[in-house]
Design an enzyme around this catalytic site. Sequence first.
Site, mmCIF file in Angstrom:
data_model
loop_
_atom_site.group_PDB
_atom_site.id
_atom_site.type_symbol
_atom_site.label_atom_id
_atom_site.label_comp_id
_atom_site.label_asym_id
_atom_site.label_seq_id
_atom_site.Cartn_x
_atom_site.Cartn_y
_atom_site.Cartn_z
ATOM 1 N N ASP A 392 0.812 -1.211 0.000
ATOM 2 C CA ASP A 392 0.000 0.000 0.000
ATOM 3 C C ASP A 392 0.845 1.261 0.000
ATOM 4 O OD1 ASP A 392 -2.732 0.407 -0.281
ATOM 5 O OD2 ASP A 392 -2.950 1.109 1.787
ATOM 6 N N LYS A 584 -7.501 2.857 4.243
ATOM 7 C CA LYS A 584 -6.417 2.141 4.927
ATOM 8 C C LYS A 584 -6.352 0.669 4.522
ATOM 9 C CE LYS A 584 -6.605 5.342 8.837
ATOM 10 N NZ LYS A 584 -7.749 6.130 8.349
ATOM 11 N N LYS A 585 -6.217 -0.217 5.541
ATOM 12 C CA LYS A 585 -6.004 -1.640 5.254
ATOM 13 C C LYS A 585 -7.232 -2.274 4.612
ATOM 14 C CE LYS A 585 -4.944 -6.063 7.461
ATOM 15 N NZ LYS A 585 -4.647 -6.781 8.736
ATOM 16 N N ASP A 609 -0.956 -11.070 7.930
ATOM 17 C CA ASP A 609 -0.122 -9.875 8.028
ATOM 18 C C ASP A 609 1.286 -10.216 7.547
ATOM 19 O OD1 ASP A 609 -2.179 -8.361 8.976
ATOM 20 O OD2 ASP A 609 -1.647 -8.594 11.095
ATOM 21 N N ASP A 829 -11.715 -5.483 11.068
ATOM 22 C CA ASP A 829 -11.796 -6.934 11.118
ATOM 23 C C ASP A 829 -13.004 -7.406 11.922
ATOM 24 O OD1 ASP A 829 -10.760 -5.864 13.396
ATOM 25 O OD2 ASP A 829 -8.925 -7.041 13.427
#
Length: 1131
Positions: A392, A584-585, A609, A829
């Site tokens: 990213d 973001k993620k 991860d 999550d």
Amino acid sequence: MGLTSPIPLRASSGGRYSSMTKDDPVEEINSEFVSYTVHIPPTPDHQSISASQTSLNEDGKDGMKLKPERSFVSGTIFTRGYSSVTRGHVIDCCLEKPETMKSGLICGMRGCDEKPIQGKCECGFKICRDCYLDCVGSGGGRCPGCKEPYKDASDDDDDEDEVSSDEEEDRAFPLPSIADFKLDKRLSLVKSFKGQNHQPDFDHTRWLFETKGTYGYGNAVWPKDGYGAGAGSDATGFEHPPDFGERCKRPLTRKVGVSAAILSPYRLLIILRLVALSFFLTWRIRHPNCDAMWLWGMSITCELWFAFSWILDQLPKLCPVNRITDLSVLKEQFESPNLRNPKGRSDLPGIDVFVSTVDPEKEPPLVTANTILSILAVDYPVEKLACYLSDDGGSLLTFEALAETASFARIWVPFCRKHDINPRNLEAYFGQNRDFLKNKVRLDFVRERRRVKREYDEFKVRINSLPDSIRRRSDAYNAHEELRAKKKQMEMGGNLSDPIKIPKATWMSDGSHWPGTWASAESDHSKGDHDGIIQAMLAPPNAEPVYGAESDGENLIDTTKVDIRLPMLVYVSREKRPGYDHNKKAGAMNALVRTSAIMSNGPFILNLDCDHYVYNSLALREGMCFMLDRGGDRICYVQFPQRFEGIDPNERYANHNTVFFDVSMRALDGLQGPMYVGTSCIFRRTALYGFSPPRATEHHGWFGRRKIKLALRKPKVTKKAEDEMVLPINGENNDDDDADIESLLLPKRFGNSTSLAASIPVAEYQGWLLHDLQGKGNKGRPASSLAVPREPLDAAIVTEAISVISCFYEDKTEWGKRVGWIYGSVTEDVVTGYRMHNRGWRSVYCVTKKDAFRGTAPINLTDRLHQVLRWATGSVEIFFSRNNALFASRRMKFLQRVAYFNVGMYPFTSIFLLVHCILPAVSLFSGQFIVQSLSVSFLIFLLAITITLCLLAILEIKWSGITLHDWWRNEQFWLIGGTSAHPAAVLQGLLKVIAEVDISFTLTSKSSTPDDGDDEFAELYIVKWSFLMVPPITIMLVNMIGIAVGVARTMYSMFPEWSKLVGGVFFNFWVLCHLYPFAKGLMGRRGKVPTIVWSLSIIISLLWVYINPPFAGKQGDLMKFNFLELSLLHY
């Protein structure tokens, strides 16, 4: 003993041998089956068949009388094995007895002569409709013949939702019936043999176990001599017996409940502590402290909230379970040769592995490289695996490190396959302290290991030198560009003194500009403004194995018998532009979902991860056992526990989170499933797409006790909820308009990519269960349907994949709202998992014997507090959003809703915890206590609450497998986090909700591999000042000063009240014991307390003694004190 033919045999009573001669009338027979004798012994569950159930017609078709049968006693001993004919030794025999026969055209129930109905039970027991309804209604739904439940009397599709589902899931499946032959279903067809090829001994006990131990279905006793010649027999006219493990579909997984000897007392203690809390709080409310009502009011408020918080935390722990898998059955069902798949290609579905990284400075490239290598070497079919790395940050350092990793994988992966290396992370493998020669038998192992170790050392040097190499290369190219620009300026007659603006670009090794982020952060090349990038580092492998060559100058290891293919490896960096919210993620993961759907389209997705590597090479197979087992089509994800390395042995800050992963998550597995924790999770792709499960259960009434089962994927659906999204599956009825409507809505939900929309039903089909595992009326795929080569990857596919990672692709779609990872929360999550459970999906917690994945965790106090702050802030956001469990649908179980509600509620406990930690010191300062006096009733209630808490902790340790040290460290850090990070999270959450203040967090730094000679736990002793440390330090100082003041006041008081002192000091020590790890963290490596702590403590102590000296009450006492002081000075 007469020979028989494979025709519907007549059953005899008393467990005798049933036989027929070849002169008897028979039905059409296939030549595949050979002669055998069937022995039906009586058992407690299957008594001898009465005369009323024996169907023998007295007249044959030609009017001839049939010969009477000869009966034998059922005592038979099986001897020998596969090496020769299995013999049946008859112990005794009995005389023939005339029996009264009952026609097979009437009901077999005593006293009933109605016409029977067909196909109600596999045992073939004749029963009429009225008797069948009586058995279903009052007889427990069991067949009178075989005592097994009728299949159509209960819904097999949702048996896990019932209380008695454990026994139903654990039982083995019955033998499949032979549809090509009209045989009596009570008899098992076993082919005879006579061994030329010696086979292992026939295990009769195993066969009985795999056929559910129902003796009444029939046992085959083979003739002593060679008779009969079926199709496919050998030269002797006999066939080898089949493998019964193939014929009976054994389950891939099994649920194992916690022992009742532990669980029953555990539940009883919860009830007892709840009763004790009720009595204690009632007594506290009815006995206020009239001398200090303010102190009593604050304490009783905190105690009421703590009781409520304990109930929320304890209720979901009522039903903990354990699960085990059987990998041998998985290999047997999906990777064994059969008629449809003669080569034995893998029929397992594909898995796409996602690895995410952002900043190579905080997430070292070597750590990411080791994670990628462990994925490429995993024990899973190579052609079914694809790995995607999401960068990213768009860094060239990550790109070139991945290229080096792909090159080194050609050495490491074959080495792992050849020698069965575990773990397959190089740093973990070469850094382990155990004997690496254990269980290694190949003579070339030591030599090849030495070569791979040398290559890995050179690989680390190349990775570590990449930043300097990129910088020097870019400087050289930029200097060359400046010279060219000046030369061009001179040729055009420009002024040489004029400055020339040359962008400081980052250059690739081929002499071209890097399209991602530059070190100079120029326009279109900064972290928030760069192009999208996709690079296939490793192309999709061939369908057939490719073997290597012998070791030589180019090949370090001998791979002549090793498959050297590598899984597909893809580098992805999504496009970023100013003015767009990239989320973001969660946004990066959704970009990977779309890219992988076009390039590989695996029906399952593993999320890791960059610092979590595959520790157990069989982890993916273990997870797929749950997805492919009966009922697996309702599972949205399989969550693995997070295990960490590099934690200090004392585990000062509860970094392993053992209580959460081994207690809370196991308990949730007994409900609707564990929560998604952000990594180490295998998803079903269609569940991530926001579709509903094929079946769901709605819970109505108080505590959801009334259940209504829903079939959501059938052609006719009565009513569809507003948030329902049903998948248009291939094979649905075309006359139903719902499928057409859903197809038209796909572009609105998923974007305008036709390839992405076309991949959705394909992924759904590949995720189906096999036909024989699906319930009645549900879709299933045929066996070996996935044993086909993957389509090649061409430029058109990559071009389409590039288009779906553009920054504007998600505009006016449902990505992040209902599709993919959910946006709008720091803890995306938990929200993503909550949405799936809210639609009726289930999840599973897979705890393997050997850790599936391992990662790193921050061991520094400041980093740990900021990590907890991020989690708690996300929980506060969940509480104030529509994702609060109070608004959950009826498809979520009651206790599961309680667990999710506690996720959003727990940070608010910090407000009451702060007050409660100050109360003991305030009590000592004021000379008052929370009660009027330490009465016997108060002490008894307090003792009962404490004892039940300790006993509950002991039982939790027993059924979860954690240690007492883990439990105590968790209790300590609960108070540390509750007085530091959680209050800040509540404040930030309120600011975001009320004032719309955006919350941003810095990325947690991943620990790199320490060099030789460096302290592995050096970061543990580094003191980084943070505003989060102020509340715990204040609480420590106030409580220490309170103890000193309370002791001094009591000692110098004319009427000392020791009971109040003991009560106050007890709670003071309780607070200080919990804060001890925090205080130790402030001391640093040398064990010294920072100067500011001692300074504040001395100043506050002197100030309090000056304001209220303990000896100022009486002049005589003052004179005695002065005299004592002078005496001490004199001596």
